[in-house]
Design a protein around this motif. Structure first.
Motif, PDB file in Angstrom:
ATOM      1  N   SER A  46       0.840  -1.205   0.000  1.00 13.11           N
ATOM      2  CA  SER A  46       0.000   0.000   0.000  1.00 13.11           C
ATOM      3  C   SER A  46       0.871   1.251   0.000  1.00 13.11           C
ATOM      4  O   SER A  46       0.644   2.164  -0.809  1.00 13.11           O
ATOM      5  CB  SER A  46      -0.993  -0.017   1.158  1.00 13.11           C
ATOM      6  OG  SER A  46      -0.337  -0.259   2.367  1.00 13.11           O
TER       7      SER A  46
ATOM      8  N   GLU B 276      11.419  -2.641   8.650  1.00  8.98           N
ATOM      9  CA  GLU B 276      11.528  -4.075   8.348  1.00  8.98           C
ATOM     10  C   GLU B 276      12.647  -4.382   7.352  1.00  8.98           C
ATOM     11  O   GLU B 276      13.527  -5.182   7.637  1.00  8.98           O
ATOM     12  CB  GLU B 276      10.176  -4.573   7.809  1.00  8.98           C
ATOM     13  CG  GLU B 276      10.146  -6.077   7.568  1.00  8.98           C
ATOM     14  CD  GLU B 276       8.808  -6.571   7.042  1.00  8.98           C
ATOM     15  OE1 GLU B 276       7.962  -5.725   6.669  1.00  8.98           O
ATOM     16  OE2 GLU B 276       8.616  -7.799   6.991  1.00  8.98           O
TER      17      GLU B 276
ATOM     18  N   TYR C  55       4.831 -13.365   9.525  1.00 12.13           N
ATOM     19  CA  TYR C  55       4.395 -12.148   8.849  1.00 12.13           C
ATOM     20  C   TYR C  55       5.576 -11.378   8.269  1.00 12.13           C
ATOM     21  O   TYR C  55       5.634 -11.119   7.077  1.00 12.13           O
ATOM     22  CB  TYR C  55       3.619 -11.241   9.824  1.00 12.13           C
ATOM     23  CG  TYR C  55       2.921 -10.117   9.108  1.00 12.13           C
ATOM     24  CD1 TYR C  55       1.634 -10.274   8.624  1.00 12.13           C
ATOM     25  CD2 TYR C  55       3.570  -8.899   8.868  1.00 12.13           C
ATOM     26  CE1 TYR C  55       1.001  -9.250   7.928  1.00 12.13           C
ATOM     27  CE2 TYR C  55       2.944  -7.875   8.173  1.00 12.13           C
ATOM     28  CZ  TYR C  55       1.656  -8.060   7.706  1.00 12.13           C
ATOM     29  OH  TYR C  55       1.036  -7.053   7.011  1.00 12.13           O
TER      30      TYR C  55
ATOM     31  N   ASP D 156      -3.631  -2.667   5.242  1.00 10.47           N
ATOM     32  CA  ASP D 156      -4.106  -3.515   6.341  1.00 10.47           C
ATOM     33  C   ASP D 156      -4.410  -2.733   7.618  1.00 10.47           C
ATOM     34  O   ASP D 156      -5.199  -3.187   8.441  1.00 10.47           O
ATOM     35  CB  ASP D 156      -3.018  -4.530   6.733  1.00 10.47           C
ATOM     36  CG  ASP D 156      -2.951  -5.729   5.812  1.00 10.47           C
ATOM     37  OD1 ASP D 156      -3.434  -5.626   4.671  1.00 10.47           O
ATOM     38  OD2 ASP D 156      -2.400  -6.766   6.235  1.00 10.47           O
TER      39      ASP D 156
ATOM     40  N   TRP E 296      -3.899  -8.137  -0.174  1.00 10.90           N
ATOM     41  CA  TRP E 296      -2.911  -7.468  -1.013  1.00 10.90           C
ATOM     42  C   TRP E 296      -3.544  -6.459  -1.967  1.00 10.90           C
ATOM     43  O   TRP E 296      -3.152  -5.301  -2.037  1.00 10.90           O
ATOM     44  CB  TRP E 296      -2.176  -8.569  -1.789  1.00 10.90           C
ATOM     45  CG  TRP E 296      -1.065  -8.123  -2.652  1.00 10.90           C
ATOM     46  CD1 TRP E 296      -1.115  -7.882  -3.993  1.00 10.90           C
ATOM     47  CD2 TRP E 296       0.298  -7.906  -2.267  1.00 10.90           C
ATOM     48  NE1 TRP E 296       0.126  -7.529  -4.453  1.00 10.90           N
ATOM     49  CE2 TRP E 296       1.007  -7.530  -3.411  1.00 10.90           C
ATOM     50  CE3 TRP E 296       0.971  -7.988  -1.046  1.00 10.90           C
ATOM     51  CZ2 TRP E 296       2.356  -7.246  -3.373  1.00 10.90           C
ATOM     52  CZ3 TRP E 296       2.303  -7.702  -1.014  1.00 10.90           C
ATOM     53  CH2 TRP E 296       2.981  -7.332  -2.163  1.00 10.90           C
TER      54      TRP E 296
HETATM   55  C1  LIG Z   1       2.589 -15.171   4.829  1.00  6.95           C
HETATM   56  C2  LIG Z   1       1.566 -14.263   4.216  1.00  6.95           C
HETATM   57  C3  LIG Z   1       0.904 -14.612   3.051  1.00  6.95           C
HETATM   58  C4  LIG Z   1      -0.050 -13.779   2.485  1.00  6.95           C
HETATM   59  N1  LIG Z   1      -0.678 -14.167   1.339  1.00  6.95           N
HETATM   60  C5  LIG Z   1      -1.602 -13.363   0.796  1.00  6.95           C
HETATM   61  C6  LIG Z   1      -2.250 -13.721  -0.417  1.00  6.95           C
HETATM   62  O1  LIG Z   1      -1.990 -14.791  -0.986  1.00  6.95           O
HETATM   63  N2  LIG Z   1      -3.167 -12.855  -0.951  1.00  6.95           N
HETATM   64  C7  LIG Z   1      -3.469 -11.679  -0.332  1.00  6.95           C
HETATM   65  O2  LIG Z   1      -4.309 -10.923  -0.830  1.00  6.95           O
HETATM   66  N3  LIG Z   1      -2.870 -11.310   0.808  1.00  6.95           N
HETATM   67  C8  LIG Z   1      -1.943 -12.114   1.392  1.00  6.95           C
HETATM   68  N4  LIG Z   1      -1.336 -11.735   2.553  1.00  6.95           N
HETATM   69  C9  LIG Z   1      -1.700 -10.432   3.149  1.00  6.95           C
HETATM   70  C10 LIG Z   1      -0.913  -9.315   2.457  1.00  6.95           C
HETATM   71  O3  LIG Z   1       0.440  -9.663   2.423  1.00  6.95           O
HETATM   72  C11 LIG Z   1      -1.149  -8.017   3.210  1.00  6.95           C
HETATM   73  O4  LIG Z   1      -2.524  -7.688   3.077  1.00  6.95           O
HETATM   74  C12 LIG Z   1      -0.310  -6.876   2.650  1.00  6.95           C
HETATM   75  O5  LIG Z   1       1.053  -7.197   2.658  1.00  6.95           O
HETATM   76  C13 LIG Z   1      -0.535  -5.618   3.483  1.00  6.95           C
HETATM   77  O6  LIG Z   1       0.199  -4.584   2.897  1.00  6.95           O
HETATM   78  P1  LIG Z   1       0.418  -3.203   3.649  1.00  6.95           P
HETATM   79  O7  LIG Z   1       1.198  -2.352   2.711  1.00  6.95           O
HETATM   80  O8  LIG Z   1      -0.854  -2.704   4.183  1.00  6.95           O
HETATM   81  O9  LIG Z   1       1.320  -3.565   4.928  1.00  6.95           O
HETATM   82  P2  LIG Z   1       2.635  -4.418   5.137  1.00  6.95           P
HETATM   83  O10 LIG Z   1       2.965  -5.266   3.969  1.00  6.95           O
HETATM   84  O11 LIG Z   1       2.491  -5.103   6.448  1.00  6.95           O
HETATM   85  O12 LIG Z   1       3.771  -3.303   5.264  1.00  6.95           O
HETATM   86  C14 LIG Z   1       3.823  -2.436   6.361  1.00  6.95           C
HETATM   87  C15 LIG Z   1       5.262  -2.097   6.672  1.00  6.95           C
HETATM   88  O13 LIG Z   1       5.312  -1.068   7.669  1.00  6.95           O
HETATM   89  C16 LIG Z   1       6.320  -1.360   8.586  1.00  6.95           C
HETATM   90  N5  LIG Z   1       6.032  -0.672   9.848  1.00  6.95           N
HETATM   91  C17 LIG Z   1       5.003  -0.916  10.693  1.00  6.95           C
HETATM   92  N6  LIG Z   1       5.037  -0.075  11.740  1.00  6.95           N
HETATM   93  C18 LIG Z   1       6.132   0.708  11.550  1.00  6.95           C
HETATM   94  C19 LIG Z   1       6.701   1.776  12.310  1.00  6.95           C
HETATM   95  N7  LIG Z   1       6.128   2.203  13.428  1.00  6.95           N
HETATM   96  N8  LIG Z   1       7.826   2.342  11.846  1.00  6.95           N
HETATM   97  C20 LIG Z   1       8.386   1.928  10.692  1.00  6.95           C
HETATM   98  N9  LIG Z   1       7.886   0.935   9.930  1.00  6.95           N
HETATM   99  C21 LIG Z   1       6.762   0.332  10.359  1.00  6.95           C
HETATM  100  C22 LIG Z   1       6.228  -2.867   8.716  1.00  6.95           C
HETATM  101  O14 LIG Z   1       7.394  -3.408   9.296  1.00  6.95           O
HETATM  102  C23 LIG Z   1       6.061  -3.258   7.257  1.00  6.95           C
HETATM  103  O15 LIG Z   1       7.298  -3.335   6.613  1.00  6.95           O
HETATM  104  C24 LIG Z   1      -0.366 -12.545   3.117  1.00  6.95           C
HETATM  105  C25 LIG Z   1       0.288 -12.185   4.290  1.00  6.95           C
HETATM  106  C26 LIG Z   1       1.239 -13.024   4.839  1.00  6.95           C
HETATM  107  C27 LIG Z   1       1.940 -12.596   6.095  1.00  6.95           C
END
Ligand SMILES: Cc1cc2nc3c(=O)[nH]c(=O)nc-3n(C[C@H](O)[C@H](O)[C@H](O)COP(=O)(O)OP(=O)(O)OC[C@H]3O[C@@H](n4cnc5c(N)ncnc54)[C@H](O)[C@@H]3O)c2cc1C
Length: 446
Positions: free
Chosen positions: A12, A34, A125, A278, A296
């Motif tokens: 995102s 991360e 995760y 998320d 995702w």
């Molecule tokens: C093993 C696994 C398999 C998955 N498979 C699927 C799938 O097949 N299909 C699907 O739709 N979804 C899947 N998902 C879910 C999907 O990966 C997530 O919905 C998506 O990655 C969320 O993206 P995001 O950008 O919101 O957050 P994230 O990918 O969680 O990224 C957020 C980032 O912010 C960082 N962060 C958090 N707090 C702080 C802070 N205070 N300071 C600095 N950095 C910080 C975190 O460390 C992370 O790097 C899966 C998830 C996992 C764990």
């Protein structure tokens, strides 16, 4: 120049940054504690399984960020001081912003189990979880058995990962059937059977009570279940769902529910702060969706949407029809529209399962109007565009069945089951539907 700061380099945050760059010349910084560079979280399992290296999970080359003038900052944000438009990092550093996007994703749920933070107990995760798994479960000599706690999509992925290294797995699932809050009984039973066929020790209706510890803070070789049973293991995977990663802003004045509260424009209660992915929680759920969606593609959509708003074109987040896909060991799963675990009062169902017990489809429709509402496919691939169009056009269940050949997306030479499926519907409903031949013209028509 306006400075846009994004906390989180997941799908995102990175999508927001890319689209802000496409639309503007603003200064952009992405922060993550991360990894230095964006990677595909959904592909983490394949690194442990040896199908790819970690570098292969990074969709962009390392030079991409500099070339696109996206600054990357490695650091953990401890709090947000929105009165001064400033972030405070764990090491005391500060960074100011003009607009802030919170895209901090999820964290694995832990329910206060004794021993949940021991060495050898981990979620699945973050990249760091993968590194821990490499350390504590490199092979079946070091890890004689792993216990996984929590039966959802990540739990079954972790089971598959461990099996790929011949590590025996016990899978504790609180519910009486796998993922039965989401899957109807037929599909859930199919996955129960499939898990057991892979020699996973599936324990349904069993809760974790405690993880035993040695004097050095390691998993001591066993967990105890709520029924008092001791299960020997050296690794415990905690996969009982995820929740928004928002603890660091609890005291900041930014409105929090389970996640960061946002309106349809992904705006928080603070005018120049947005939340996506998320960690974002809609004040009111969109249609029948959940207020928080940890998937995702919705993270990517929110990133695109918020970029428009930040660049002056205020756009509402409209995710369209629900869909999702996953894999349960060898069985692929897709869902389009809504098929609840149990039908609602106005709904009727049609279920077909192949004799082999590894393929099924489950159609949900309105019993009064016959309108198609959704489908679950297991072991048969069906075209997303087909169902997206069908749902928009509010087609009937009979239309869907007659055009199942158009929907099929299985690779060439896969066995087709459409005739069988339509025949079963005809018998059960006393109809005489005829399957139409596949039409590429229809498939590719607008
Ligand atoms: C093993 C696994 C398999 C998955 N498979 C699927 C799938 O097949 N299909 C699907 O739709 N979804 C899947 N998902 C879910 C999907 O990966 C997530 O919905 C998506 O990655 C969320 O993206 P995001 O950008 O919101 O957050 P994230 O990918 O969680 O990224 C957020 C980032 O912010 C960082 N962060 C958090 N707090 C702080 C802070 N205070 N300071 C600095 N950095 C910080 C975190 O460390 C992370 O790097 C899966 C998830 C996992 C764990």
């Amino acid at each position: 120049m306006e400075h846009i700061v994004i906390i989180g380099n997941g799908i995102s945050g990175v999508t927001a940054a890319r689209h802000i760059r496409k639309l503007s010349d603003k200064r952009i910084t992405i922060i993550s504690a991360e990894t230095d560079h964006f990677f595909s979280r959904t592909a983490l399992m394949y690194v442990y399984m040896g199908h790819m290296k970690f570098e292969h999970t990074q969709p962009y080359e390392n030079w991409f960020w500099k070339k696109n003038r996206i600054e990357l900052k490695n650091g953990f944000v401890k709090t947000v001081d929105h009165n001064n438009n400033e972030l405070v990092f764990a090491n005391g550093e500060k960074m100011s912003y003009d607009k802030l996007v919170i895209a901090t994703g999820s964290k694995p749920n832990k329910f206060g189990w004794p021993g949940q933070d021991l060495n050898g107990a981990m979620g699945m995760y973050h990249k760091q979880d993968l590194e821990k798994l490499e350390k504590y479960a490199p092979n079946n000599k070091v890890c004689k058995r792993a216990v996984i706690v929590g039966g959802g999509l990540i739990g079954i992925e972790l089971a598959e990962m461990l099996l790929s290294r011949d590590i025996p797995v016990t899978f504790l699932v609180r519910e009486n059937s796998f993922w039965d809050a989401v899957l109807p009984p037929g599909e859930s039973a199919m996955i129960n059977r499939h898990i057991k066929e892979h020699h996973i020790d599936l324990r349904l209706g069993v809760n974790l009570k405690e993880i035993l510890s040695d004097e050095n803070g390691n998993v001591k070789g066993a967990v105890i279940t709520e029924t008092g049973e001791t299960i020997d293991c050296t690794v415990v995977g905690l996969t009982a769902g995820v929740s928004p990663n928002v603890d660091f802003i609890k005291e900041s004045g930014i409105e929090i529910g389970r996640g960061v509260k946002v309106n349809r424009f992904l705006e928080t209660n603070i005018p120049n702060i947005y939340a996506i992915g998320d960690c974002a929680e809609q004040h009111e759920a969109i249609d029948q969706r959940r207020p928080i969606e940890a998937v995702w593609y919705t993270g990517r959509m929110m990133g695109e949407t918020v970029a428009q708003t930040i660049c002056g074109n205020r756009v509402q987040y409209k995710p369209g029809h629900w869909f999702n896909s996953a894999k349960f060991l060898d069985i692929e799963y897709q869902t389009y529209g809504w098929v609840w675990a149990a039908p609602k009062e106005n709904e009727a169902r049609f279920y077909w399962e192949h004799d082999g017990g590894k393929k099924c489809i489950h159609i949900n429709y309105d019993k009064h109007t016959q309108e198609f509402l959704g489908i679950n496919n297991f072991g048969i691939r069906m075209r997303h565009e087909f169902f997206d169009k069908i749902l928009t056009e509010k087609r009937s269940v009979t239309y869907v069945l007659e055009h199942l050949a158009d929907a099929n997306f299985d690779p060439e030479f896969y066995k087709l089951h459409e005739k069988e499926i339509v025949a079963k519907f005809n018998i059960e409903n006393n109809t005489n539907l005829q399957l139409k031949k596949k039409s590429w013209k229809r498939i590719f028509s607008a």
